[in-house]
Design a protein around this motif. Structure first.
Motif, short mmCIF file in Angstrom:
data_model
loop_
_atom_site.label_atom_id
_atom_site.label_comp_id
_atom_site.label_asym_id
_atom_site.label_seq_id
_atom_site.Cartn_x
_atom_site.Cartn_y
_atom_site.Cartn_z
N ALA A 1 51.68 -27.66 6.03
CA ALA A 1 52.59 -27.07 7.01
C ALA A 1 53.95 -27.77 7.05
O ALA A 1 54.93 -27.18 7.52
CB ALA A 1 51.96 -27.07 8.39
N ASP A 2 54.01 -28.99 6.55
CA ASP A 2 55.28 -29.72 6.57
C ASP A 2 55.48 -30.46 5.25
O ASP A 2 55.85 -31.62 5.23
CB ASP A 2 55.31 -30.70 7.75
CG ASP A 2 56.70 -31.29 7.97
OD1 ASP A 2 57.68 -30.59 7.66
OD2 ASP A 2 56.80 -32.44 8.43
N SER A 3 55.19 -29.76 4.15
CA SER A 3 55.33 -30.38 2.83
C SER A 3 55.94 -29.39 1.86
O SER A 3 55.55 -28.21 1.85
CB SER A 3 53.98 -30.86 2.30
OG SER A 3 54.10 -31.34 0.98
N THR A 4 56.86 -29.85 1.05
CA THR A 4 57.46 -28.99 0.02
C THR A 4 56.82 -29.21 -1.34
O THR A 4 57.24 -28.61 -2.32
CB THR A 4 58.97 -29.28 -0.09
OG1 THR A 4 59.16 -30.67 -0.42
CG2 THR A 4 59.68 -28.96 1.21
N ARG A 5 55.78 -30.05 -1.39
CA ARG A 5 55.18 -30.41 -2.68
C ARG A 5 53.90 -29.65 -3.00
O ARG A 5 53.39 -29.75 -4.12
CB ARG A 5 54.86 -31.92 -2.71
CG ARG A 5 56.08 -32.80 -2.80
CD ARG A 5 55.70 -34.26 -2.83
NE ARG A 5 54.85 -34.61 -3.95
CZ ARG A 5 54.43 -35.86 -4.21
NH1 ARG A 5 54.78 -36.84 -3.40
NH2 ARG A 5 53.65 -36.11 -5.24
N VAL A 6 53.36 -28.90 -2.06
CA VAL A 6 52.05 -28.26 -2.25
C VAL A 6 52.22 -26.90 -2.90
O VAL A 6 52.91 -26.03 -2.38
CB VAL A 6 51.32 -28.12 -0.90
CG1 VAL A 6 49.97 -27.44 -1.10
CG2 VAL A 6 51.14 -29.49 -0.25
N TRP A 7 51.55 -26.70 -4.07
CA TRP A 7 51.64 -25.39 -4.71
C TRP A 7 50.51 -24.46 -4.26
O TRP A 7 50.60 -23.24 -4.40
CB TRP A 7 51.69 -25.51 -6.23
CG TRP A 7 50.38 -25.54 -6.97
CD1 TRP A 7 49.51 -24.48 -7.13
CD2 TRP A 7 49.81 -26.63 -7.69
NE1 TRP A 7 48.43 -24.87 -7.90
CE2 TRP A 7 48.60 -26.18 -8.26
CE3 TRP A 7 50.22 -27.94 -7.93
CZ2 TRP A 7 47.78 -27.00 -9.04
CZ3 TRP A 7 49.41 -28.75 -8.70
CH2 TRP A 7 48.21 -28.29 -9.24
N GLY A 8 49.44 -24.99 -3.69
CA GLY A 8 48.35 -24.16 -3.19
C GLY A 8 47.31 -25.04 -2.52
O GLY A 8 47.30 -26.26 -2.70
N TRP A 9 46.43 -24.43 -1.72
CA TRP A 9 45.42 -25.21 -1.01
C TRP A 9 44.18 -24.36 -0.76
O TRP A 9 44.23 -23.13 -0.73
CB TRP A 9 45.96 -25.74 0.33
CG TRP A 9 46.46 -24.68 1.26
CD1 TRP A 9 47.72 -24.16 1.32
CD2 TRP A 9 45.69 -23.98 2.25
NE1 TRP A 9 47.80 -23.18 2.29
CE2 TRP A 9 46.56 -23.05 2.87
CE3 TRP A 9 44.37 -24.05 2.67
CZ2 TRP A 9 46.15 -22.20 3.90
CZ3 TRP A 9 43.95 -23.21 3.70
CH2 TRP A 9 44.83 -22.29 4.30
N VAL A 10 43.05 -25.05 -0.60
CA VAL A 10 41.76 -24.39 -0.37
C VAL A 10 41.08 -25.01 0.85
O VAL A 10 41.00 -26.23 0.98
CB VAL A 10 40.83 -24.54 -1.59
CG1 VAL A 10 39.42 -24.02 -1.27
CG2 VAL A 10 41.40 -23.80 -2.79
N SER A 11 40.60 -24.14 1.73
CA SER A 11 39.71 -24.55 2.81
C SER A 11 38.33 -23.99 2.50
O SER A 11 38.13 -22.77 2.51
CB SER A 11 40.20 -24.01 4.15
OG SER A 11 39.19 -24.13 5.14
N MET A 12 37.39 -24.87 2.20
CA MET A 12 36.03 -24.46 1.85
C MET A 12 35.11 -24.60 3.07
O MET A 12 34.91 -25.69 3.57
CB MET A 12 35.50 -25.33 0.71
CG MET A 12 34.06 -25.03 0.28
SD MET A 12 33.88 -23.43 -0.49
CE MET A 12 34.73 -23.72 -2.05
N ARG A 13 34.59 -23.46 3.55
CA ARG A 13 33.66 -23.49 4.69
C ARG A 13 34.24 -24.30 5.85
O ARG A 13 33.69 -25.34 6.24
CB ARG A 13 32.33 -24.11 4.28
CG ARG A 13 31.27 -23.21 3.72
CD ARG A 13 31.61 -22.49 2.48
NE ARG A 13 30.37 -22.02 1.82
CZ ARG A 13 30.33 -21.37 0.70
NH1 ARG A 13 31.45 -21.07 0.07
NH2 ARG A 13 29.19 -20.99 0.16
N PRO A 14 35.37 -23.88 6.40
CA PRO A 14 35.99 -24.68 7.46
C PRO A 14 35.03 -24.92 8.62
O PRO A 14 34.36 -24.01 9.08
CB PRO A 14 37.19 -23.83 7.89
CG PRO A 14 36.87 -22.44 7.42
CD PRO A 14 36.07 -22.61 6.17
N GLY A 15 35.00 -26.16 9.07
CA GLY A 15 34.18 -26.48 10.23
C GLY A 15 34.81 -25.93 11.50
O GLY A 15 34.12 -25.52 12.43
N THR A 16 36.14 -25.93 11.53
CA THR A 16 36.89 -25.36 12.65
C THR A 16 38.01 -24.51 12.05
O THR A 16 39.04 -25.03 11.62
CB THR A 16 37.50 -26.47 13.53
OG1 THR A 16 36.48 -27.38 13.94
CG2 THR A 16 38.16 -25.89 14.76
#
Length: 367
Positions: free
Chosen positions: A196-211
């Motif tokens: 949410a506050d980074s210019t370096r991330v090209w993608g992300w995964v949330s696997m089975r979020p607990g919340t």
């Protein structure tokens, strides 16, 4: 004698280069953990509930639910530091860091960063992902320990460790290389909140979020995200499957997020062998779309490619009432006949085919 020395020299020349593997354990105070931050740094004047979900559909949340949903923080590093000064940093605990760089990679084009919480440990060692890393010139970085594995503050903590490991490994590009993030269960407190506050991330995964409410991060809307639920995961049913899915749908509708979610039929809280190919497909397609082919992280920060919403594809979202395996319509953005505002956004038609196969068959059919 000459023959002996010649053979010995050839053996030395032909010795295979080794992968780089480094590890380090540091003691860090609990004030870095998302749990501590969340409990101690609620900024005065920040609303606990901003109508993220549809109250007409699910009802007005209780005060406790409102707190649970308050993940879109407005917190500066100075505010965090002042809170640490006021309340104390808390007890110190071990955090273990691991770096892996494939042999033959002179300059890493990107870093896959994983919370070791839950399945992160297995993913770090996964043979297929390591094969992909060799093809794309990627490094892996993992951390495990309560001050960081469920999310942490400030974000600079990760940047500092990457810089330090880059120096040790003689890979200075790690200080600037683009990042792909993975978090399982409460590890989503890292993978979803950090971008949410980074210019370096090209993608992300949330696997089975607990919340799942952690995922509601408007600041990360234009960074490709994938959330994978397990159909029979107890966490997916709390408070309801529809409401957990609604978090991603709300991000799509309110913030035009370039995100998608998938529900893996007949599976629980842990990913399995059939889960990983969708993650790998998402990683490869987002890398190709976001990281410039001529990126040179040794020279400085890499400017990632922005995505155009209309250039992607869309997929009809899974129906929690029907459950199980479902054939979900996908189409290029312009020709999609369903609800374009809440449908899963798929980065291209090839990834859309993998996503559709995963929902229909519980696995990715294409190689």
């Amino acid at each position: 004698m000459k023959t002996f020395f010649l053979i010995a020299a050839l053996l030395v020349v032909n010795l295979p280069a080794a992968d780089i593997e480094l590890t380090e354990t540091l003691q860090l105070p609990e004030c870095h953990s998302i749990g501590w931050v969340r409990a101690n740094t609620q900024v005065k004047g920040q609303k606990n509930w901003d109508g993220v979900l549809d109250e007409a559909k699910w009802g007005t949340p209780s005060p406790q639910q409102a707190v649970e949903r308050s993940w879109d923080w407005k917190l500066s590093d100075d505010q965090w530091l002042q809170t640490v000064k006021d309340k104390g940093e808390g007890k110190k605990e071990d955090v273990k860091f691991d770096l892996w760089i494939p042999e033959g990679v002179a300059v890493a084009k990107g870093v896959v960063v994983m919370s070791g919480h839950g399945s992160g440990e297995a993913l770090y060692k996964h043979a297929e992902l390591r094969k992909i890393a060799r093809e794309l010139y990627l490094a892996f970085f993992k951390f495990n320990g309560n001050p960081m594995q469920r999310g942490f503050w400030p974000r600079s903590l990760l940047y500092e460790r990457l810089k330090a490991f880059g120096k040790r490994a003689q890979h200075a590009e790690l200080e600037n290389a683009p990042l792909f993030l993975y978090g399982h269960s409460n590890g989503t407190g890292f993978s979803a909140i950090f971008p949410a506050d980074s210019t370096r991330v090209w993608g992300w995964v949330s696997m089975r979020p607990g919340t799942t409410y952690q995922v509601y991060q408007p600041g990360a809307a234009q960074i490709p995200g994938l959330v994978i639920f397990g159909e029979v995961d107890d966490f997916f049913g709390r408070p309801s499957k529809a409401e957990n899915m609604g978090v991603v749908e709300a991000m799509r509708k309110k913030h035009h997020a370039v995100w998608n979610y998938a529900v893996e039929p007949k599976t629980g809280h842990g990913p399995g062998d059939k889960t990983w190919p969708l993650v790998f497909s998402f990683l490869k397609h987002t890398f190709a779309a976001r990281v410039p082919a001529d990126a040179e992280p040794l020279r400085g920060p890499v400017k990632l490619n922005a995505l155009v919403l209309e250039n992607g594809a869309l997929g009809k979202n899974w129906d929690p009432v029907a459950g199980g395996y479902q054939t979900l319509m996908t189409a290029p953005f312009a020709s999609f006949a369903g609800d374009k505002e809440t449908a899963s956004w798929l980065i291209n038609v090839d990834y859309a085919a993998d996503w559709q196969s995963f929902q229909r068959d519980g696995q990715v059919a294409r190689p």
